[in-house]
Design an enzyme around this catalytic site. Structure first.
Site, PDB file in Angstrom:
ATOM      1  N   GLY A 169      31.340 156.965  98.964  1.00 32.43           N
ATOM      2  CA  GLY A 169      30.493 156.629  97.817  1.00 32.43           C
ATOM      3  C   GLY A 169      29.012 156.632  98.159  1.00 32.43           C
ATOM      4  O   GLY A 169      28.470 157.581  98.721  1.00 32.43           O
ATOM      5  N   ALA A 405      14.248 190.996 105.801  1.00 26.29           N
ATOM      6  CA  ALA A 405      14.219 189.937 106.801  1.00 26.29           C
ATOM      7  C   ALA A 405      12.906 189.947 107.577  1.00 26.29           C
ATOM      8  O   ALA A 405      12.427 188.909 108.031  1.00 26.29           O
ATOM      9  CB  ALA A 405      15.414 190.080 107.743  1.00 26.29           C
TER      10      ALA A 405
HETATM   11  C1  HXC Z   1      34.779 145.921  98.924  1.00 24.92           C
HETATM   12  C2  HXC Z   1      35.696 146.948 100.751  1.00 24.92           C
HETATM   13  C3  HXC Z   1      35.226 148.193 100.309  1.00 24.92           C
HETATM   14  C4  HXC Z   1      34.478 148.233  99.088  1.00 24.92           C
HETATM   15  C5  HXC Z   1      36.284 148.490 102.140  1.00 24.92           C
HETATM   16  N1  HXC Z   1      36.357 147.191 101.889  1.00 24.92           N
HETATM   17  N2  HXC Z   1      35.606 149.136 101.183  1.00 24.92           N
HETATM   18  N3  HXC Z   1      35.482 145.814 100.058  1.00 24.92           N
HETATM   19  N4  HXC Z   1      34.282 147.067  98.450  1.00 24.92           N
HETATM   20  N5  HXC Z   1      33.978 149.361  98.613  1.00 24.92           N
HETATM   21  C6  HXC Z   1      36.995 146.150 102.693  1.00 24.92           C
HETATM   22  C7  HXC Z   1      38.500 146.266 102.675  1.00 24.92           C
HETATM   23  O1  HXC Z   1      39.004 145.571 101.579  1.00 24.92           O
HETATM   24  C8  HXC Z   1      38.857 145.590 103.995  1.00 24.92           C
HETATM   25  O2  HXC Z   1      38.773 144.193 103.839  1.00 24.92           O
HETATM   26  C9  HXC Z   1      37.718 145.986 104.898  1.00 24.92           C
HETATM   27  O3  HXC Z   1      36.632 146.370 104.044  1.00 24.92           O
HETATM   28  C10 HXC Z   1      38.061 147.164 105.790  1.00 24.92           C
HETATM   29  O4  HXC Z   1      38.577 148.213 104.961  1.00 24.92           O
HETATM   30  P1  HXC Z   1      39.911 149.002 105.309  1.00 24.92           P
HETATM   31  O5  HXC Z   1      40.309 149.723 104.091  1.00 24.92           O
HETATM   32  O6  HXC Z   1      40.902 148.062 105.916  1.00 24.92           O
HETATM   33  O7  HXC Z   1      39.403 149.975 106.457  1.00 24.92           O
HETATM   34  P2  HXC Z   1      39.774 151.490 106.707  1.00 24.92           P
HETATM   35  O8  HXC Z   1      41.260 151.671 106.635  1.00 24.92           O
HETATM   36  O9  HXC Z   1      39.084 151.869 107.968  1.00 24.92           O
HETATM   37  O10 HXC Z   1      39.163 152.311 105.482  1.00 24.92           O
HETATM   38  C11 HXC Z   1      37.783 152.316 105.234  1.00 24.92           C
HETATM   39  C12 HXC Z   1      37.474 153.008 103.897  1.00 24.92           C
HETATM   40  C13 HXC Z   1      38.336 152.383 102.794  1.00 24.92           C
HETATM   41  C14 HXC Z   1      37.810 154.506 104.009  1.00 24.92           C
HETATM   42  C15 HXC Z   1      35.970 152.862 103.653  1.00 24.92           C
HETATM   43  O11 HXC Z   1      38.224 150.937 102.863  1.00 24.92           O
HETATM   44  C16 HXC Z   1      37.952 152.799 101.420  1.00 24.92           C
HETATM   45  O12 HXC Z   1      38.336 153.882 100.988  1.00 24.92           O
HETATM   46  N6  HXC Z   1      37.191 151.952 100.716  1.00 24.92           N
HETATM   47  C17 HXC Z   1      36.820 152.210  99.325  1.00 24.92           C
HETATM   48  C18 HXC Z   1      35.837 153.356  99.231  1.00 24.92           C
HETATM   49  C19 HXC Z   1      35.295 153.552  97.861  1.00 24.92           C
HETATM   50  O13 HXC Z   1      35.907 154.220  97.012  1.00 24.92           O
HETATM   51  N7  HXC Z   1      34.140 152.885  97.575  1.00 24.92           N
HETATM   52  C20 HXC Z   1      33.478 152.860  96.266  1.00 24.92           C
HETATM   53  C21 HXC Z   1      32.609 154.094  96.185  1.00 24.92           C
HETATM   54  S1  HXC Z   1      31.726 154.185  94.685  1.00 24.92           S
HETATM   55  P3  HXC Z   1      39.705 143.175 104.645  1.00 24.92           P
HETATM   56  O14 HXC Z   1      39.346 141.854 104.074  1.00 24.92           O
HETATM   57  O15 HXC Z   1      41.078 143.621 104.388  1.00 24.92           O
HETATM   58  O16 HXC Z   1      39.298 143.353 106.075  1.00 24.92           O
HETATM   59  C22 HXC Z   1      30.138 154.075  95.162  1.00 24.92           C
HETATM   60  C23 HXC Z   1      29.173 154.324  94.070  1.00 24.92           C
HETATM   61  C24 HXC Z   1      27.867 154.859  94.529  1.00 24.92           C
HETATM   62  O17 HXC Z   1      29.804 153.790  96.275  1.00 24.92           O
HETATM   63  C25 HXC Z   1      27.343 155.956  93.669  1.00 24.92           C
HETATM   64  C26 HXC Z   1      27.383 157.309  94.317  1.00 24.92           C
HETATM   65  C27 HXC Z   1      26.597 158.359  93.586  1.00 24.92           C
END
Ligand code: HXC
Length: 510
Positions: A169, A405
């Site tokens: 993201g 070029a």
């Molecule tokens: C809240 C989050 C989080 C998030 C991870 N965590 N991402 N908490 N918001 N976005 C937390 C998890 O719940 C977990 O908490 C801890 O961080 C570690 O994450 P894991 O999933 O256990 O780690 P891993 O398996 O290494 O995976 C990492 C990851 C995955 C690939 C980043 O967590 C993931 O896909 N997260 C979501 C990504 C996403 O879609 N984000 C939103 C994007 S939208 P605990 O308590 O269990 O340790 C965005 C908008 C911006 O950003 C605009 C762009 C133009």
């Protein structure tokens, strides 16, 4: 007073723990350092001044009011790298996966604003999952504010992103708007969204590494500019890079004492070009032999290897190097090489870094794959970038400078300031064989005639002298003197001024 001091120390110790011992251990077990350990390696010893250590999120949805962690998942502040000021933020994966809340965003924004105010670079260390899901639009709004500042600072202060864990993201989109992105192999990933969502949306099964690992982004997508084996190596290389970069767009390049004589000749360069014009040679050998102490920081080393880009120094002052690489696809310009070169030229121009171009290019790559891929538009990017550049441009044609070029690669006609050619240079619309087959098509059935015509064409055009006779080449130089000639040209050009008509901004083909 003693009590207050102890309380302060307690609160600091608690903040330094981030997400707690367990999560720190998990971070180490994945081969990653913590945010604070990373900053310690990146910055000069004891130079880090931390801001906002006690900031907490203000969210209460989903039970978040019971999980407040001081610092809120990002460590921010400023420090020095070899004595020069830089602003930093490091995402703390141990706190909500480094995700961005409204408060977390405010911490980054404070650093961005301060860096812009004092005109110093920003380095972001990313290990984070994007917008904090529990905060919803407040987090998205926070990202918007960060993005906007990325753009306002672009071209004013260098912005560097280092991807050191899984990033999604906003934690990939903000880096994408900075000047350079570096990754750590086998433990850092960049994707808009991860493999789980990909599976749900497209039914595609893919690993994190396949979707957005360092290999993908340094060789295929070109999103990243380089990759390193581990956190330590990555951070040390960022320190090295920062020594090449100006602090802002007005300060000029840093000057590092050099012990390499600018007049140093290198006789081996006189035999670098093979007798056979179709035989390759390594352009990097020339670069390393010409620049100060052979110190060359390559950008996008693994992508579009037919063009080489990177930073070096001449007489202790940074230069950007752009060079065709005859070892790969004969150094031809294709869409990828053009994009890579253009972005690098624009960075150098924005930050007043003179550009030295080494040219050996047989032209643009023909064919449907390139045309369908937009070669015209991508090739135009490089032409546009060189043409709009006002920094000193020094060009050395070592061998082929064929067709469009020739014009593109910082020729005199588009703004080259000092243009030299080696005696081996061949400056023409195309190679002799292709040229003769077109203009003497009627003789194609007669090999003797074709051979004679080819020889005639080679004698007339396969040399630097036709261009030199017209003043398109300032001088034909002996290869071993290349370092001295470049150093003198750059010294002469140091006071270069170049005015352009006012405009809001140009419209480079994107
Ligand atoms: C809240 C989050 C989080 C998030 C991870 N965590 N991402 N908490 N918001 N976005 C937390 C998890 O719940 C977990 O908490 C801890 O961080 C570690 O994450 P894991 O999933 O256990 O780690 P891993 O398996 O290494 O995976 C990492 C990851 C995955 C690939 C980043 O967590 C993931 O896909 N997260 C979501 C990504 C996403 O879609 N984000 C939103 C994007 S939208 P605990 O308590 O269990 O340790 C965005 C908008 C911006 O950003 C605009 C762009 C133009």
């Amino acid at each position: 007073m003693k009590n207050i001091l102890e309380r302060l120390e307690d609160r600091r110790a608690q903040a330094r723990q981030g997400g707690g011992v367990k999560r720190i251990e998990a971070q180490h077990a994945r081969g990653k350092l913590t945010a604070r350990e990373r900053l310690e390696l990146l910055l000069d010893t004891h130079s880090f001044e931390e801001f906002d250590m006690f900031v907490e999120h203000r969210s209460s949805d989903f039970g978040m009011d019971r999980t407040k962690i001081p610092g809120d998942g990002v460590v921010t502040g400023w420090g020095t790298i070899n004595g020069r000021k830089v602003f930093v933020f490091a995402k703390d994966f141990t706190v909500f996966g480094g995700s961005l809340s409204e408060a977390h965003a405010q911490k980054i924004i404070k650093i961005q604003d301060m860096a812009l105010k004092v005109r110093a670079p920003v380095i972001g260390l990313f290990d984070a999952g994007g917008a904090r899901i529990q905060e919803g639009v407040a987090a998205l709004g926070g990202y918007g504010e960060v993005f906007k500042r990325n753009v306002i600072a672009s071209g004013v202060i260098p912005q560097i992103s280092v991807i050191m864990g899984p990033c999604a993201g906003g934690d990939v989109y903000s880096p994408a708007m900075t000047d350079f992105i570096f990754m750590v192999r086998d433990r850092s990933y960049m994707f808009v969204t991860g493999p789980d969502v990909v599976k749900t949306v497209t039914n595609e099964t893919v690993t994190s590494e396949e979707l957005g690992g360092a290999k993908v982004h340094t060789t295929k997508s070109s999103v990243a500019d380089g990759a390193y084996d581990n956190d330590v190596e990555a951070l040390l290389q960022i320190r090295r890079l920062m020594d090449f970069l100006p602090s802002n767009n007005l300060d000029g390049v840093p000057e590092i004492p050099s012990f390499d004589d600018p007049n140093r000749g290198d006789e081996s360069l006189d035999t670098l070009i093979p007798d056979n014009p179709n035989q390759p040679y390594d352009m990097k050998e020339l670069i390393l032999k010409v620049v100060d102490e052979g110190d060359f920081f390559e950008i996008q080393e693994a992508f579009a290897k037919n063009i080489v880009t990177g930073f070096a120094r001449i007489e202790g002052r940074t230069v950007g190097i752009v060079a065709n690489q005859p070892m790969v696809l004969a150094g031809v310009l294709d869409a990828d090489a053009s994009r890579k070169g253009a972005r690098f030229v624009r960075f150098c121009d924005a930050f007043n870094i003179p550009i030295v171009t080494f040219e050996d290019v047989p032209g643009f790559l023909p064919g449907t794959a390139q045309e369908y891929g937009g070669l015209i538009k991508h090739g135009a990017k490089l032409l546009f970038a060189y043409s709009e550049a006002t920094v000193p441009l020094v060009t050395i044609i070592t061998r082929k400078a064929f067709g469009g070029a020739y014009d593109v690669m910082a020729s005199k006609h588009i703004g080259g300031d000092v243009n030299y050619a080696w005696p081996s240079a061949q400056i023409a619309v195309m190679g002799a064989k292709g040229a003769v087959e077109i203009i003497f098509r009627q003789d194609l059935g007669n090999p003797d005639k074709i051979a004679a015509r080819t020889k005639e064409y080679e004698d007339r055009f396969m040399s630097p002298f036709v261009a030199a006779e017209r003043g398109y080449i300032d001088e034909v130089i002996v290869p071993h003197s290349t370092r001295r000639r470049i150093a003198r040209a750059l010294a002469m050009l140091r006071s270069k001024q170049s005015e352009r008509p006012w405009k809001k901004h140009d419209n480079i083909p994107l």
